[in-house]
Scaffold this motif. Structure first.
Motif, PDB file in Angstrom:
ATOM      1  N   THR A   1       0.786  -1.354   0.036  1.00 39.61           N
ATOM      2  CA  THR A   1       0.042   0.118   0.005  1.00 39.61           C
ATOM      3  C   THR A   1       0.846   1.270  -0.159  1.00 39.61           C
ATOM      4  N   THR A   2       2.031   1.370   0.863  1.00 39.11           N
ATOM      5  CA  THR A   2       2.845   2.630   0.560  1.00 39.11           C
ATOM      6  C   THR A   2       3.535   2.644  -0.632  1.00 39.11           C
ATOM      7  N   ALA A   3       3.927   1.520  -1.492  1.00 35.71           N
ATOM      8  CA  ALA A   3       4.270   1.646  -2.710  1.00 35.71           C
ATOM      9  C   ALA A   3       3.197   2.119  -3.626  1.00 35.71           C
ATOM     10  N   ALA A   4       1.920   2.013  -3.520  1.00 34.53           N
ATOM     11  CA  ALA A   4       0.670   2.472  -4.241  1.00 34.53           C
ATOM     12  C   ALA A   4       0.376   3.808  -3.988  1.00 34.53           C
ATOM     13  N   ARG A   5       0.622   4.326  -2.538  1.00 31.28           N
ATOM     14  CA  ARG A   5       0.414   5.612  -2.314  1.00 31.28           C
ATOM     15  C   ARG A   5       1.545   6.658  -2.598  1.00 31.28           C
ATOM     16  N   HIS A   6       2.799   6.058  -2.727  1.00 32.89           N
ATOM     17  CA  HIS A   6       3.729   6.941  -3.167  1.00 32.89           C
ATOM     18  C   HIS A   6       4.352   6.877  -4.669  1.00 32.89           C
ATOM     19  N   SER A   7       3.409   6.159  -5.478  1.00 34.73           N
ATOM     20  CA  SER A   7       3.935   5.952  -6.946  1.00 34.73           C
ATOM     21  C   SER A   7       3.586   7.177  -7.872  1.00 34.73           C
ATOM     22  N   SER A   8       4.756   7.203  -8.809  1.00 34.10           N
ATOM     23  CA  SER A   8       4.733   8.374  -9.680  1.00 34.10           C
ATOM     24  C   SER A   8       4.087   7.851 -10.963  1.00 34.10           C
ATOM     25  N   ARG A   9       3.563   6.961 -11.119  1.00 39.26           N
ATOM     26  CA  ARG A   9       2.790   6.226 -12.194  1.00 39.26           C
ATOM     27  C   ARG A   9       1.464   6.865 -12.457  1.00 39.26           C
ATOM     28  N   PRO A  10       1.068   7.053 -13.586  1.00 40.53           N
ATOM     29  CA  PRO A  10      -0.480   7.277 -13.783  1.00 40.53           C
ATOM     30  C   PRO A  10      -1.291   6.563 -12.788  1.00 40.53           C
ATOM     31  N   ALA A  11      -2.545   7.187 -12.507  1.00 42.53           N
ATOM     32  CA  ALA A  11      -3.310   6.501 -11.346  1.00 42.53           C
ATOM     33  C   ALA A  11      -3.623   5.226 -11.964  1.00 42.53           C
ATOM     34  N   LEU A  12      -4.171   4.931 -13.258  1.00 35.35           N
ATOM     35  CA  LEU A  12      -4.646   3.585 -13.630  1.00 35.35           C
ATOM     36  C   LEU A  12      -3.750   2.604 -13.505  1.00 35.35           C
ATOM     37  N   GLN A  13      -2.512   2.787 -13.741  1.00 36.06           N
ATOM     38  CA  GLN A  13      -1.328   2.049 -13.895  1.00 36.06           C
ATOM     39  C   GLN A  13      -1.239   1.651 -12.260  1.00 36.06           C
ATOM     40  N   THR A  14      -1.153   2.725 -11.357  1.00 33.74           N
ATOM     41  CA  THR A  14      -0.951   2.449  -9.848  1.00 33.74           C
ATOM     42  C   THR A  14      -1.957   1.350  -9.537  1.00 33.74           C
ATOM     43  N   LEU A  15      -3.318   1.743  -9.687  1.00 40.27           N
ATOM     44  CA  LEU A  15      -4.606   1.008  -9.420  1.00 40.27           C
ATOM     45  C   LEU A  15      -4.274  -0.442  -9.949  1.00 40.27           C
ATOM     46  N   THR A  16      -3.890  -0.638 -11.127  1.00 37.07           N
ATOM     47  CA  THR A  16      -3.756  -2.055 -11.868  1.00 37.07           C
ATOM     48  C   THR A  16      -2.739  -2.784 -11.179  1.00 37.07           C
ATOM     49  N   ARG A  17      -1.733  -2.156 -10.854  1.00 37.59           N
ATOM     50  CA  ARG A  17      -0.517  -2.784 -10.026  1.00 37.59           C
ATOM     51  C   ARG A  17      -0.800  -3.328  -8.728  1.00 37.59           C
ATOM     52  N   LEU A  18      -1.581  -2.271  -7.854  1.00 38.48           N
ATOM     53  CA  LEU A  18      -2.103  -2.587  -6.632  1.00 38.48           C
ATOM     54  C   LEU A  18      -3.102  -3.878  -6.575  1.00 38.48           C
ATOM     55  N   LEU A  19      -3.899  -3.907  -7.628  1.00 36.39           N
ATOM     56  CA  LEU A  19      -5.144  -4.951  -7.679  1.00 36.39           C
ATOM     57  C   LEU A  19      -4.249  -6.314  -7.893  1.00 36.39           C
ATOM     58  N   LEU A  20      -3.207  -6.200  -8.814  1.00 37.25           N
ATOM     59  CA  LEU A  20      -2.704  -7.550  -9.221  1.00 37.25           C
ATOM     60  C   LEU A  20      -1.823  -7.873  -7.837  1.00 37.25           C
ATOM     61  N   GLU A  21      -1.089  -7.134  -7.381  1.00 43.50           N
ATOM     62  CA  GLU A  21      -0.227  -7.274  -6.353  1.00 43.50           C
ATOM     63  C   GLU A  21      -1.071  -7.889  -4.975  1.00 43.50           C
TER      64      GLU A  21
ATOM     65  N   TYR B   1     -10.297   0.417   0.950  1.00 41.59           N
ATOM     66  CA  TYR B   1     -11.459   1.143   0.093  1.00 41.59           C
ATOM     67  C   TYR B   1     -10.787   2.522  -0.199  1.00 41.59           C
ATOM     68  N   ASP B   2     -10.584   3.283   0.958  1.00 41.74           N
ATOM     69  CA  ASP B   2      -9.951   4.642   0.562  1.00 41.74           C
ATOM     70  C   ASP B   2      -8.979   4.842  -0.521  1.00 41.74           C
ATOM     71  N   LEU B   3      -7.978   4.038  -0.417  1.00 39.52           N
ATOM     72  CA  LEU B   3      -6.919   3.946  -1.559  1.00 39.52           C
ATOM     73  C   LEU B   3      -7.452   3.625  -2.775  1.00 39.52           C
ATOM     74  N   LEU B   4      -8.169   2.568  -3.150  1.00 40.19           N
ATOM     75  CA  LEU B   4      -8.975   2.311  -4.310  1.00 40.19           C
ATOM     76  C   LEU B   4      -9.926   3.489  -4.734  1.00 40.19           C
TER      77      LEU B   4
ATOM     78  N   SER C   1      -7.930   8.364 -11.588  1.00 38.67           N
ATOM     79  CA  SER C   1      -7.886   7.792 -12.808  1.00 38.67           C
ATOM     80  C   SER C   1      -8.885   8.541 -13.855  1.00 38.67           C
ATOM     81  N   GLN C   2     -10.440   8.869 -13.187  1.00 40.90           N
ATOM     82  CA  GLN C   2     -11.127   9.537 -13.746  1.00 40.90           C
ATOM     83  C   GLN C   2     -10.787  11.123 -14.249  1.00 40.90           C
TER      84      GLN C   2
END
Length: 195
Positions: free
Chosen positions: A71-91, A127-130, A137-138
């Motif tokens: 979750t820390t990696a997702a919160r501090h990611s510099s990628r576009p939000a959809l890429q971060t969302l996808t990575r978080l979901l898959l991981e 829930y909040d992070l997603l 992403s929107q």
């Protein structure tokens, strides 16, 4: 050499405990079952963990460390939000399906919260992070603005938490491998206009 063997035994115990806690829950797990699963005497198991509560606490601590990493990696990611969302979901799906201590720790935390009639803080955080990643992403135009986060986020959480159960239903040993395909099926519908 002796310390390395003790660390290995400790890890084997935690894996066995994770399996049994995931199968039976805290209440229906006993130390003898854990000892039997790995061929230890109960006395040898007590040498590592003095109680079932201590064993569960070690599994939960392992889960919390892993959860924070993702979750820390997702919160501090510099990628576009959809890429971060996808990575978080898959991981998170992968860890839920393949890391028995992760799954077991999460289930133990969820069961304890349910018993107290409280919200489980990790799921609230997820829930909040997603939600924030969907909204971002929107804003970035990668998910259609008409898609309602309050409907999308529970679907994503179901994908994450359901991975292990999906493996039980389908007989797939690596059920997490299905999540990318499921996400690829869902994502185009999120990007299309609902008009």
């Amino acid at each position: 050499m002796k310390q390395a063997r003790a660390r290995l035994t400790h890890a084997v115990i935690l894996n066995a405990a994770g399996e049994i806690f995931a199968e039976r829950g805290f209440t229906d797990t006993d130390l003898q079952s854990v000892a039997d699963r790995i061929g230890l005497t109960k006395g040898a198991l007590y040498g590592h963990f003095p109680s079932k509560a201590a064993l569960a606490a070690a599994v939960i601590e392992d889960f919390e460390r892993s959860w924070a990493e993702v979750t820390t990696a997702a919160r501090h990611s510099s990628r576009p939000a959809l890429q971060t969302l996808t990575r978080l979901l898959l991981e998170l799906s992968r860890r839920t399906a393949e890391d028995i201590r992760f799954l077991s720790g999460l289930r133990l935390k969820m069961a304890a919260a349910r018993a107290r009639g409280a919200e489980e803080p990790h799921l609230a955080e997820l829930y909040d992070l997603l939600t924030s990643l969907v909204l971002l992403s929107q804003e970035q135009g990668d998910i259609h603005a008409g898609r309602r986060p309050e409907l999308l986020v529970p679907l994503l959480i179901s994908l994450i938490l359901g991975t292990w159960e999906l493996g039980l239903v389908t007989g797939e040993e690596h059920a997490a491998d299905l999540v990318p395909s499921l996400w690829e099926t869902i994502l185009p519908a999120l990007q299309l206009s609902s008009d």
